[in-house]
Design an enzyme around this catalytic site. Structure first.
Site, short mmCIF file in Angstrom:
data_model
loop_
_atom_site.label_atom_id
_atom_site.label_comp_id
_atom_site.label_asym_id
_atom_site.label_seq_id
_atom_site.Cartn_x
_atom_site.Cartn_y
_atom_site.Cartn_z
N TYR A 91 -1.07 -0.44 10.41
CA TYR A 91 -1.34 -0.89 9.05
C TYR A 91 -0.24 -0.43 8.11
O TYR A 91 0.30 -1.22 7.32
CB TYR A 91 -2.70 -0.35 8.58
CG TYR A 91 -3.01 -0.67 7.14
CD1 TYR A 91 -3.49 -1.92 6.76
CD2 TYR A 91 -2.80 0.29 6.14
CE1 TYR A 91 -3.77 -2.20 5.43
CE2 TYR A 91 -3.08 0.01 4.81
CZ TYR A 91 -3.56 -1.23 4.46
OH TYR A 91 -3.83 -1.53 3.14
N SER B 31 0.85 -1.19 0.00
CA SER B 31 0.00 0.00 0.00
C SER B 31 0.89 1.23 0.00
O SER B 31 1.98 1.23 0.58
CB SER B 31 -0.90 0.02 1.24
OG SER B 31 -1.58 1.26 1.34
#
Length: 262
Positions: free
Chosen positions: A153, A140
């Site tokens: 995350y 990501s």
């Protein structure tokens, strides 16, 4: 005609993983779908069998459960027809770091980092011996941007990028292709896990466009693919700045600015 290599995709019941299953099936690859939601996978598999006529296999697995990870590891180690691993399974958490429980953080790291690493570790030696194969790790852009506030995350996704780059250096000379795909905001169910309304977020990419772009990078054999980045030169400058520091990171003495003066 020689059969194309089988593609094993984790998190294949929805979102990015489901689209990867669709796209590789349409390229003529047999597919092994791995996820917890067997009913969703069955629906996708039934459609793809009709539309593509390729073999679609379903494996139910919770990659936060060690026994299930071991089952997929065994398949990756032993099945010589498996030539591509798409490490897509992942999740996010709602709230900030101080609001997230240690148990939830442990499960997040277990899925986003530990399971991904174990599966890559299971298949990499066989690929290296064969001199071919591909590992696609879904990261990501959050892994590049602590400013976005998704601390744990983002840290897991930074790990995915680093691991992929390291494996590229180690496995690339042995004929194994490793790709890190760094999506930006993508219209998937991950936002529900993060407690966010995807419709309230600007600049969210459709999942089909994300995967199609990632596969362009795959075909070009890019090490890092960032589908949302318009100017490749920005990434190249980022990498150049990082590598320019390397000679200065191994020094016998501390930098002058850290040395005490009398």
């Amino acid at each position: 005609m020689q059969q194309k290599p089988t593609v094993l995709i984790t998190g294949a019941s929805t979102g990015i993983g489901a689209v990867y299953a669709d796209r590789f099936a349409r390229r003529g690859h047999p597919i092994v779908m791995v996820a917890r939601d067997i009913e969703r996978m069955q629906k996708i598999a039934a459609r793809l069998r009709i539309e593509t006529a390729v073999e679609i296999e379903i494996l139910k697995a919770d990659l936060n459960e060690s026994a299930d990870v071991m089952k997929i590891e065994t398949r990756l180690r032993d099945d010589s027809n498996l030539g591509v691993l798409v490490n897509n399974a992942g999740t996010a958490l709602p709230g900030t770091f101080i609001e997230q429980s240690s148990e939830d953080v442990t499960r997040l790291v277990g899925l986003n980092v530990t399971a991904l690493t174990r599966l890559a570790s299971a298949v990499a030696p066989r690929f290296a011996r064969a001199g071919q194969g591909a590992i696609v790790n879904i990261g990501s852009v959050v892994g590049l941007a602590p400013e976005l506030g998704m601390s744990v995350y983002g840290a897991t996704k930074a790990f995915v990028l680093f691991l992929s780059q390291g494996l590229h250096l180690e496995l690339g000379p042995k004929g194994v292709y490793v790709q890190a795909v760094l999506p930006s905001g993508t219209r998937t169910e991950l936002w529900q896990h993060a407690g966010r309304d995807v419709n309230a977020i600007e600049g969210v990419m459709d999942v089909d466009e994300l995967v199609d772009a990632a596969l362009v990078g795959f075909d070009k054999r890019e090490t890092v693919t960032i589908p949302a980045l318009p100017d490749l030169a920005q990434w190249e400058r980022y990498e150049a700045a990082r590598t320019a520091m390397l000679p200065n990171l191994r020094q016998q003495r501390a930098a002058v600015r850290y040395q005490r003066t009398a």
